[in-house]
Design a protein around this motif. Structure first.
Motif, PDB file in Angstrom:
ATOM      1  N   UNK A  98      68.750   9.933  30.976  1.00 42.51           N
ATOM      2  CA  UNK A  98      68.109   9.854  29.667  1.00 42.51           C
ATOM      3  C   UNK A  98      66.591   9.999  29.803  1.00 42.51           C
ATOM      4  N   UNK A  99      65.951  10.241  28.663  1.00 51.57           N
ATOM      5  CA  UNK A  99      64.497  10.384  28.656  1.00 51.57           C
ATOM      6  C   UNK A  99      63.795   9.079  28.308  1.00 51.57           C
ATOM      7  N   UNK A 100      64.541   8.123  27.747  1.00 55.33           N
ATOM      8  CA  UNK A 100      63.907   6.852  27.391  1.00 55.33           C
ATOM      9  C   UNK A 100      63.603   6.704  25.909  1.00 55.33           C
ATOM     10  N   UNK A 101      63.987   7.696  25.111  1.00 56.75           N
ATOM     11  CA  UNK A 101      63.783   7.576  23.668  1.00 56.75           C
ATOM     12  C   UNK A 101      64.658   8.589  22.942  1.00 56.75           C
ATOM     13  N   UNK A 102      64.929   8.288  21.676  1.00 59.46           N
ATOM     14  CA  UNK A 102      65.612   9.241  20.812  1.00 59.46           C
ATOM     15  C   UNK A 102      65.000   9.107  19.429  1.00 59.46           C
TER      16      UNK A 102
ATOM     17  N   UNK B  93      61.573  10.668  37.990  1.00 56.90           N
ATOM     18  CA  UNK B  93      62.124  10.094  36.766  1.00 56.90           C
ATOM     19  C   UNK B  93      62.596   8.640  36.908  1.00 56.90           C
ATOM     20  N   UNK B  97      61.173   3.696  32.532  1.00 61.88           N
ATOM     21  CA  UNK B  97      62.204   3.002  31.753  1.00 61.88           C
ATOM     22  C   UNK B  97      62.856   4.077  30.891  1.00 61.88           C
ATOM     23  N   UNK B  98      64.006   4.590  31.341  1.00 63.77           N
ATOM     24  CA  UNK B  98      64.633   5.711  30.644  1.00 63.77           C
ATOM     25  C   UNK B  98      65.844   5.298  29.814  1.00 63.77           C
ATOM     26  N   UNK B  99      66.152   4.008  29.777  1.00 58.71           N
ATOM     27  CA  UNK B  99      67.216   3.559  28.887  1.00 58.71           C
ATOM     28  C   UNK B  99      66.824   3.886  27.450  1.00 58.71           C
ATOM     29  N   UNK B 100      67.823   4.056  26.638  1.00 51.18           N
ATOM     30  CA  UNK B 100      67.552   4.551  25.301  1.00 51.18           C
ATOM     31  C   UNK B 100      66.751   3.574  24.454  1.00 51.18           C
ATOM     32  N   UNK B 101      65.856   4.131  23.648  1.00 49.06           N
ATOM     33  CA  UNK B 101      65.153   3.402  22.601  1.00 49.06           C
ATOM     34  C   UNK B 101      65.058   4.363  21.422  1.00 49.06           C
ATOM     35  N   UNK B 111      58.788   7.539  24.154  1.00 53.81           N
ATOM     36  CA  UNK B 111      58.772   6.528  25.208  1.00 53.81           C
ATOM     37  C   UNK B 111      59.188   7.187  26.523  1.00 53.81           C
ATOM     38  N   UNK B 112      59.408   6.377  27.543  1.00 51.42           N
ATOM     39  CA  UNK B 112      59.876   6.935  28.798  1.00 51.42           C
ATOM     40  C   UNK B 112      58.749   7.253  29.752  1.00 51.42           C
TER      41      UNK B 112
END
Lengths: 229, 553
Positions: A98-102, B93, B97-101, B111-112
């Motif tokens: 993942x990229x860390x945002x959506x 990478x 912090x690549x967990x979803x937000x 973010x990320x």
């Protein structure tokens, strides 16, 4: 659009591989330096050379054909050797990196890509083509130009925010292409530099492992003159 | 006396922190990890800290030295730079912090990789290395300029901690004329070709720039190696020259008995019937555990700290721990960070040398003639190919044009600004409806600029263009972006308008502290790392002096 292509006089790569074997640094071969890299870096960079048109796992055959054509068009990969951009994106999505945002108004990345594929095919259909992959180069370019400018309408594009979709797609495309060491040869990037480092930092200077630029053109003049956009 | 000076060899190091000497000269992994003291979950340690970044690691080191029994719970890995970090852009990478937000609002913040770290060392593992102080004005922008907020503490209270942390990192640079003028323990690093061009343009445009301040060793400093100018600062410094808590505070903390429990994701801060914290629940290897503690310090930075408090709801705090006044997550701040690149006929190879080289704080303070409040700083940058490609795409290019601009990479040099965007209550962290793999609600971040923000960004971009034009740049390329995070659990004078008091103590829970950048009420135009560390250093001093109930061993 008529003169779309690289500028005349761009060098043919002499050492190593560059995408389409074209670049400004014909004798720059980053991979020839791999013995000077640390082990962890060498492992991760060389692994990228093994992604060569793998079977797609996230995208089905139709989506794959459309997105392959899209990646070729937006990265102007018009001949072999090609950096396997879609294969790298498919692997990333398959592994759930993942990229860390959506964006709140966007679906998950893999779903966004699938919608983009559908939207590109719909746009190609409006030009009288069976699919985006089946469309000739000038239609693909027109569709991508309209996508980048946020000017596609109807169908998918009524539910997917087009500006964000372009940003998300291009983020993944350039991250794949410019992580590949072939692209570093093309642009004269020195690549990994540990443990050796750099010593000659000033204007016009180069370190061991860096090659001279043998062709140069100011893109801000060349791009509009040749009507590339 | 002369003989005594000769015996010192190199600059004098900081007192009360032996990290530089505890490092191994032959490998980068932190010595002491294998022999680290460990506590049992049922041991009620003096303090459990959530997060091992700039705030948490500094607090742990300080208090471990005072004899406190400390456990640090860190979501990410305990890095070994030799085997875990790579001299490669895409391969770095895992540092983020690549967990979803979920990001929303009118001007959503990505973010990320740009702003969120994970693992021992936190975001300082991948920050550029700029380590400026805040200006005295940053602590009273409401009084001085009628915007933002006044801090419950002053610059003078933080100053001795700035000085101490600058010696510990150590910070290298020319003497600093802006804000509270001061010098740096290490001298300025050499300047790259791209930064030379920027600097000459700035001189002609009437903008004063200085080398530094960067937290990269420039001389003998214990077993910390010298910088090798390879340019991969944002990918984690495999060399160990750039400061991060992993090399500046963790070794000393371990040597004084702190335990750093990596790969452990805090899920809840628990309280008892009297409303006091009893410890922290966390996930390790898929199972839930609970570390008992006399006190809890949350140091997960501006997104995860509010998220943890909001997820720690109970019958006593139905809307989240310490959130009775609906303040948790509010006043989140990012800095505007547009970049303008200039093209030159010579090759500059901006990937070489650290990206942070020269900077200016000439426009930091309010100037009413500019038509907006507060200001911005200017700094050099050195994007690697993927970052540069994002720059080119943002300028509208794709296809053959994108490839053409990318082949031109070595002719460009990049300047960026950091705009002080103002704190607003509705720019905030909340919980999204979505959950992560372990079932915890994820964070949603909403961000919308105000008119002052837009004016500031536009004015600063024009200034960068002036500098490049004065430098003789042939072409310019611009990208809009953000940088850094602070706020979300701000400190203040009253529980109605803040989450913690001037001692970082939650208004509503007497043994709960927040010890990271989320406590900042304003952000200035300075990179936040040094201030986060200085705040944690000050907090440690105050806890060690005043706090009752702790039982040093």
């Amino acid at each position: 659009m008529a003169k779309a292509g690289p500028p005349s006089g761009l060098c043919r790569q002499r050492r190593g591989t560059a995408p389409q074997m074209r670049g400004r640094y014909p004798d720059h071969d980053v991979l020839a330096q791999a013995d000077h890299w640390d082990e962890a870096t060498r492992r991760i960079v060389l692994a990228r050379l093994r992604i060569d048109a793998p079977p797609l796992r996230v995208f089905d055959a139709d989506e794959g054909a459309t997105l392959e054509a899209f990646c070729d068009t937006v990265m102007a990969q018009d001949s072999d050797p090609r950096v396997p951009v879609l294969g790298m994106i498919d692997e990333k999505l398959h592994e759930g990196r993942l990229e860390g945002y959506r964006y709140a108004d966007m679906p998950a990345d893999a779903d966004a890509w699938k919608l983009v594929a559908r939207g590109l095919d719909e746009a190609a259909l409006e030009h009288g083509c069976a699919s985006f992959a089946a469309a000739p180069h000038d239609v693909r370019s027109q569709v991508c130009g309209a996508f980048s400018a946020g000017e596609l309408r109807g169908g998918v594009w009524d539910e997917l925010p087009i500006g964000r979709a372009w940003t998300v797609a291009m983020r993944d495309v350039v991250a794949a292409f410019y992580s590949h060491p072939w692209s570093w040869n093309e642009i004269g990037f020195g690549g990994p530099a540990y443990p050796r480092g750099h010593a000659r930092l000033g204007v016009g200077l180069r370190d061991a492992g860096e090659a001279d630029e043998e062709f140069s053109v100011d893109p801000a003049i060349d791009v509009p003159v040749r009507g590339l956009e | 006396m002369r003989d005594f000076k000769l015996a010192l060899k190199g600059s004098v190091g900081p007192e009360d922190n032996d990290s530089r000497n505890l490092l191994d000269p032959h490998r980068r992994g932190v010595p002491g990890r294998a022999t680290m003291r460990t506590y049992r979950d049922r041991d009620a340690v003096d303090l459990v800290i959530v997060g091992c970044g700039a705030g948490g690691a500094t607090l742990a080191q300080r208090l471990a030295r005072r004899g406190w029994r400390i456990v640090v719970i860190e979501a990410g890995p305990f890095w070994d730079p030799d085997s875990d970090w790579v001299s490669d852009e895409a391969g770095s990478h895992p540092l983020f912090w690549t967990q979803n937000r979920i990001v929303g609002g009118e001007d959503p913040v990505e973010m990320g990789k740009n702003n969120s770290g994970r693992g021992v060392g936190g975001s300082m593992v991948h920050y550029a290395g700029y380590a400026p102080r805040f200006h005295p004005s940053d602590f009273e922008t409401l009084t001085r300029d009628g915007v933002g907020a006044d801090w419950p503490i002053s610059y003078e209270e933080l100053k001795p901690h700035y000085e101490q942390v600058e010696r510990e990192l150590p910070v290298a640079g020319q003497s600093w004329p802006w804000g509270d003028p001061h010098g740096y323990p290490h001298g300025p690093h050499p300047v790259s070709g791209g930064a030379e061009r920027a600097w000459s343009g700035a001189r002609r445009a009437g903008v004063e720039m200085r080398v530094g301040p960067v937290a990269i060793t420039n001389g003998a400093f214990g077993n910390r190696p010298h910088c090798i100018y390879r340019g991969f600062c944002l990918q984690g410094c495999k060399v160990g020259a750039k400061a991060s808590p992993l090399v500046t505070h963790v070794p000393d903390a371990l040597a004084h008995g702190a335990e750093i429990r990596a790969d452990s994701m805090a899920t809840r801060v628990e309280i008892d019937g009297a409303g006091r914290c009893t410890g922290v629940a966390y996930l390790q290897d898929g199972s839930e555990r609970f570390q008992r503690a006399e006190a809890v310090a949350v140091a997960g930075y501006s997104i995860e700290s509010p998220r943890l408090l909001l997820n720690s709801h109970s019958s006593r705090f139905p809307n989240g721990l310490a959130n009775g006044e609906d303040q948790v997550g509010r006043y989140l701040m990012v800095q505007g960070a547009p970049q303008v690149a200039g093209r030159f006929p010579e090759t500059l190879r901006m990937y070489k040398a650290p990206p942070p080289e020269v900077s200016s704080e000439q426009f930091y303070e309010t100037d009413e003639a500019r038509g907006f409040s507060r200001g911005f700083s200017i700094q050099t940058l050195g994007p690697l190919p993927i970052g540069w490609a994002e720059h080119v795409v943002a300028d509208g290019h794709w296809g053959y044009a994108l490839r053409e601009y990318m082949r031109d990479y070595n002719h460009w040099s990049t300047l960026g600004v950091l705009n002080e965007l103002l704190a607003r209550p509705d720019n905030r962290v909340t919980l999204a409806d979505e959950r992560d793999q372990s079932g915890l609600p994820i964070a949603r971040i909403d961000y919308t600029q105000c008119e002052n923000d837009r004016l500031n960004i536009a004015w600063a971009k024009r200034k960068l263009e002036e500098i490049w034009e004065a430098a003789g740049a042939e072409e310019l390329l611009t990208i809009e972006r953000y940088a850094h995070l602070v706020g979300g659990c701000r400190m203040g004078d009253s529980p109605e308008s803040s989450v913690v008091d001037s001692d970082h103590r939650a208004w509503a829970v007497t043994n709960l502290f927040v010890a990271d950048g989320s406590t900042m009420p304003t952000q200035g135009s300075a990179n936040p790392a040094l201030t986060v560390m200085a705040l944690a250093s000050r907090l440690a001093e105050r806890l060690a002096r005043k706090r009752v109930g702790a039982t040093p061993v």
